[in-house]
Scaffold this motif. Sequence first.
Motif, PDB file in Angstrom:
ATOM      1  N   ALA A  83       0.832  -1.209   0.000  1.00  0.00           N
ATOM      2  CA  ALA A  83       0.000   0.000   0.000  1.00  0.00           C
ATOM      3  C   ALA A  83       0.861   1.250   0.000  1.00  0.00           C
ATOM      4  O   ALA A  83       0.561   2.230  -0.699  1.00  0.00           O
ATOM      5  CB  ALA A  83      -0.937  -0.015   1.206  1.00  0.00           C
ATOM      6  N   ASP A 125      -4.301   5.803  -2.998  1.00  0.00           N
ATOM      7  CA  ASP A 125      -4.555   5.257  -1.671  1.00  0.00           C
ATOM      8  C   ASP A 125      -5.351   3.970  -1.839  1.00  0.00           C
ATOM      9  O   ASP A 125      -6.491   3.991  -2.314  1.00  0.00           O
ATOM     10  CB  ASP A 125      -5.333   6.266  -0.825  1.00  0.00           C
ATOM     11  N   ASP A 136      -6.839   2.163   0.212  1.00  0.00           N
ATOM     12  CA  ASP A 136      -8.076   2.133   0.993  1.00  0.00           C
ATOM     13  C   ASP A 136      -9.195   2.963   0.365  1.00  0.00           C
ATOM     14  O   ASP A 136     -10.333   2.952   0.857  1.00  0.00           O
ATOM     15  CB  ASP A 136      -7.822   2.643   2.413  1.00  0.00           C
ATOM     16  N   SER A 137      -8.873   3.689  -0.713  1.00  0.00           N
ATOM     17  CA  SER A 137      -9.873   4.578  -1.306  1.00  0.00           C
ATOM     18  C   SER A 137     -10.875   3.852  -2.194  1.00  0.00           C
ATOM     19  O   SER A 137     -11.880   4.438  -2.588  1.00  0.00           O
ATOM     20  CB  SER A 137      -9.182   5.673  -2.131  1.00  0.00           C
ATOM     21  N   GLU A 155     -12.512  -0.326  -3.387  1.00  0.00           N
ATOM     22  CA  GLU A 155     -12.473  -1.778  -3.318  1.00  0.00           C
ATOM     23  C   GLU A 155     -11.728  -2.377  -4.509  1.00  0.00           C
ATOM     24  O   GLU A 155     -11.135  -3.451  -4.401  1.00  0.00           O
ATOM     25  CB  GLU A 155     -13.904  -2.331  -3.266  1.00  0.00           C
ATOM     26  N   GLN A 163      -8.084  -2.551  -3.603  1.00  0.00           N
ATOM     27  CA  GLN A 163      -7.904  -3.575  -2.573  1.00  0.00           C
ATOM     28  C   GLN A 163      -7.982  -4.965  -3.200  1.00  0.00           C
ATOM     29  O   GLN A 163      -7.230  -5.876  -2.829  1.00  0.00           O
ATOM     30  CB  GLN A 163      -8.958  -3.414  -1.487  1.00  0.00           C
TER      31      GLN A 163
END
Length: 378
Positions: free
Chosen positions: A306, A316, A318-319, A321, A324
């Motif tokens: 990350a 980012d 986490d921004s 899905e 991710q």
Amino acid sequence: MEAEAVVKDWWLYHGTGEGADRRARLEAGFPPPWRDFTGVPDPGYAPPGCAGAAWERTWRRGEGYVPDEPEKDVVNTALHLRRPLLVTGKPGVGKSTLAYSIAADLNLGPVLHWPITSRTVLRDGLYLYDAIGRLQEAGLEQLRTPGAHPAAAAPVAASPAESATSPLAEPAAAPPHDTPSAPSISRYLRLGPLGTALLPQDRPRVLLVDEIDKSDIDLPGDLLTVFEDGGFLIPELARLAQEDPTVAIGTDDDPDAVVRITQGRVQCRYFPIVVLTSNGERDFPPAFLRRCVRLHLEPPGPDKLARIVRRRLGVDIDSGEEYQDLVQAFLDRGEDGDLATDQLLNAIQLRLTGAWSAPADRERFLATVMQHLTGPTA
């Protein structure tokens, strides 16, 4: 994220850039007594600085590297001890990029790169001598100048067998000095990447010796004396020392940026920052390992991935899905065979441009950009 905030007073390398003050500390630091060298810089020679295309390439490659605290500890240990850094790990974990990160972080100028193959010998890294070119030009000069003595033409190049068994073997014959039929030797000599790194300077150069495990079995042993002495002799110049004690030759960075070599000897003042990479394809002799500081890089986990994506692409994880999912797919596929971190970066870059965005293309997309480097499906 806590690892990013760790800073230790003794560190010179942080991996975050903006290291002008730390470079000053690096230059002013005291070497161990056994690593204190006495080379005298040539006042007429200036190594490449932090400007130009070569520096831009070094900066772009190095500024996105994300070192962990253990990596910083080992790198800074090598810097303080002025010893080569031997970096091992699987392909794609960032071994070579670490050299560029050190140069970019401490503003040390472009990285000198010495790629190693099975045919590489020590002399390839120290200097290049075009004996054949000198011989040919001497022959042409003899035709232009009737009556020139043919015996004074030029040295005969060492045979391939001699070069393989003795990387610094002298040519079989050489003139006592340059004559009208023997063009100046300086035009046919050029320092290699290791030779350029060993030029006497108050600031170290960064040298990347890439994939040393692919070398001939003798190369690590041949490097020992150079690493210990911090210098080497150019026999072709040493033979001419009485008649011409100082000769100006080109460097690996620029054949036109000449530096003066006295008595045929290149002797460092500040031992270069040498980063040797290895994919673990062979073992090294204990004498070689003893002279190196060793660092093993493990494949990055989710947190480090990350941070790498954020540093390289400004994304980012986490921004969304989607990002991710790509990271998790990268980790899952890594269990069946080795992957390189830049394959994940490629996948995210493609998604940023809108490529391969159809849900039905997911599996073909992953198989295309995350193809295994090792394993049954490689």
